[in-house]
Design a protein around this motif. Sequence first.
Motif, PDB file in Angstrom:
ATOM      1  N   ASP A  87       0.548   6.040   4.757  1.00 57.18           N
ATOM      2  CA  ASP A  87       0.891   4.619   4.626  1.00 57.18           C
ATOM      3  C   ASP A  87       2.258   4.311   5.219  1.00 57.18           C
ATOM      4  OD1 ASP A  87      -1.544   4.169   3.427  1.00 57.18           O
ATOM      5  OD2 ASP A  87      -0.769   4.388   1.388  1.00 57.18           O
ATOM      6  N   ALA A  88       3.170   5.283   5.150  1.00 54.97           N
ATOM      7  CA  ALA A  88       4.473   5.092   5.795  1.00 54.97           C
ATOM      8  C   ALA A  88       4.309   4.990   7.301  1.00 54.97           C
ATOM      9  CB  ALA A  88       5.413   6.243   5.442  1.00 54.97           C
TER      10      ALA A  88
ATOM     11  N   THR B 296      -0.144   9.844  -3.949  1.00 56.51           N
ATOM     12  CA  THR B 296       0.026  11.234  -3.540  1.00 56.51           C
ATOM     13  C   THR B 296       0.920  11.307  -2.308  1.00 56.51           C
ATOM     14  OG1 THR B 296      -1.891  11.235  -2.042  1.00 56.51           O
ATOM     15  CG2 THR B 296      -2.297  11.750  -4.389  1.00 56.51           C
ATOM     16  N   GLU B 297       1.479  12.461  -2.067  1.00 55.00           N
ATOM     17  CA  GLU B 297       2.372  12.610  -0.923  1.00 55.00           C
ATOM     18  C   GLU B 297       1.643  12.429   0.404  1.00 55.00           C
ATOM     19  OE1 GLU B 297       5.825  12.631   0.939  1.00 55.00           O
ATOM     20  OE2 GLU B 297       5.538  12.627  -1.237  1.00 55.00           O
TER      21      GLU B 297
ATOM     22  N   ARG C 226       1.240   8.756   0.869  1.00 56.22           N
ATOM     23  CA  ARG C 226       2.517   8.097   1.182  1.00 56.22           C
ATOM     24  C   ARG C 226       2.876   8.292   2.649  1.00 56.22           C
ATOM     25  NH1 ARG C 226       5.859   5.814  -2.116  1.00 56.22           N
ATOM     26  NH2 ARG C 226       7.667   6.320  -0.831  1.00 56.22           N
ATOM     27  N   ARG C 227       2.630   9.487   3.181  1.00 58.79           N
ATOM     28  CA  ARG C 227       2.930   9.721   4.591  1.00 58.79           C
ATOM     29  C   ARG C 227       2.035   8.872   5.494  1.00 58.79           C
ATOM     30  NH1 ARG C 227       3.523  15.217   2.984  1.00 58.79           N
ATOM     31  NH2 ARG C 227       1.422  15.691   3.738  1.00 58.79           N
TER      32      ARG C 227
ATOM     33  N   ARG D 279       0.829  -1.209   0.000  1.00 61.03           N
ATOM     34  CA  ARG D 279       0.000   0.000   0.000  1.00 61.03           C
ATOM     35  C   ARG D 279       0.863   1.259   0.000  1.00 61.03           C
ATOM     36  NH1 ARG D 279      -5.363   1.077   3.674  1.00 61.03           N
ATOM     37  NH2 ARG D 279      -4.893   3.197   4.291  1.00 61.03           N
ATOM     38  N   TRP D 280       1.944   1.243   0.784  1.00 60.46           N
ATOM     39  CA  TRP D 280       2.834   2.412   0.852  1.00 60.46           C
ATOM     40  C   TRP D 280       3.546   2.636  -0.471  1.00 60.46           C
ATOM     41  CZ3 TRP D 280       8.470   1.895   1.674  1.00 60.46           C
ATOM     42  CH2 TRP D 280       9.111   3.143   1.744  1.00 60.46           C
ATOM     43  N   ARG D 281       4.065   1.570  -1.059  1.00 59.24           N
ATOM     44  CA  ARG D 281       4.874   1.716  -2.271  1.00 59.24           C
ATOM     45  C   ARG D 281       4.060   2.122  -3.493  1.00 59.24           C
ATOM     46  NH1 ARG D 281       8.737  -3.537  -1.854  1.00 59.24           N
ATOM     47  NH2 ARG D 281       9.083  -3.087  -4.071  1.00 59.24           N
ATOM     48  N   ARG D 282       2.761   1.857  -3.472  1.00 58.14           N
ATOM     49  CA  ARG D 282       1.961   2.237  -4.628  1.00 58.14           C
ATOM     50  C   ARG D 282       1.115   3.499  -4.378  1.00 58.14           C
ATOM     51  NH1 ARG D 282      -2.186  -2.899  -4.533  1.00 58.14           N
ATOM     52  NH2 ARG D 282      -3.691  -2.106  -3.019  1.00 58.14           N
ATOM     53  N   ALA D 283       1.294   4.141  -3.234  1.00 58.81           N
ATOM     54  CA  ALA D 283       0.542   5.355  -2.930  1.00 58.81           C
ATOM     55  C   ALA D 283       0.831   6.424  -3.984  1.00 58.81           C
ATOM     56  CB  ALA D 283       0.905   5.873  -1.540  1.00 58.81           C
TER      57      ALA D 283
ATOM     58  N   ALA E 233       7.154   9.571   7.199  1.00 51.31           N
ATOM     59  CA  ALA E 233       5.768   9.930   7.510  1.00 51.31           C
ATOM     60  C   ALA E 233       5.665  11.245   8.266  1.00 51.31           C
ATOM     61  CB  ALA E 233       5.118   8.828   8.331  1.00 51.31           C
TER      62      ALA E 233
END
Length: 215
Positions: free
Chosen positions: A161-162, A154-155, A158-159, A148-152, A199
């Motif tokens: 999911d990180a 938008t920024e 990504r934060r 989920r994090w690697r395919r996010a 994140a």
Amino acid sequence: MPPTLRPDLPIGDRIAVWRVHRGMTRQACAVSVGRSLSWWTNIETGVRRVDQPSDLALVAAALGVGDPDDLTGPLEFPLAADRPQHPVVAVLRSAMLRATSPTLDLDRSVADPPSRLAGAQRAFHSDRTPAASTGRLLRDLIPDAATRWRRAGTEPARRTDAMLLSRAYLLACRVLRHLSAYDLAATAADHATELARAAEDSVGLAWAMWQSSGV
């Protein structure tokens, strides 16, 4: 033996039963082992796990219990220093390798990692066999959260999911330290630290750095 002591009680509850049986307060027990009241309280309430032989010896001495097994009851895994590796260690090592693999399938369906993480955290704090139950939940959660994090896209995503993946690694670190798998626990803490920075999660970063310190 206290008459209210049941085999199914968690360690913290068993310690509380023994303390009441001895007619002692938490404060008196804490003073007798040279620790703070919060240290003893956290053990009885399950916030702090008695997963080190040295801690167990202190508690047993304070309560006048000659056989530590009377304090712990039947354990998921022995506390002996020379114990063999718990099978959950291999499970979590595999999960962490999958999560960092360049061949991780980013197109596969991922089912609600946030609620699964909450379930794993509850299992760690409340299950009688926390290593087995939490490890089983983290086995797929860590790779799924990494997907989920690697395919996010938008920024902000990504934060978010990180942070989720960082907290999953933190939980893995706690399980691994509970099992005395300190090298792999340090690796999990390193991943958690890196992801918490990504994140911009100051609370998660503080927890990750504390776990990295080995305290």
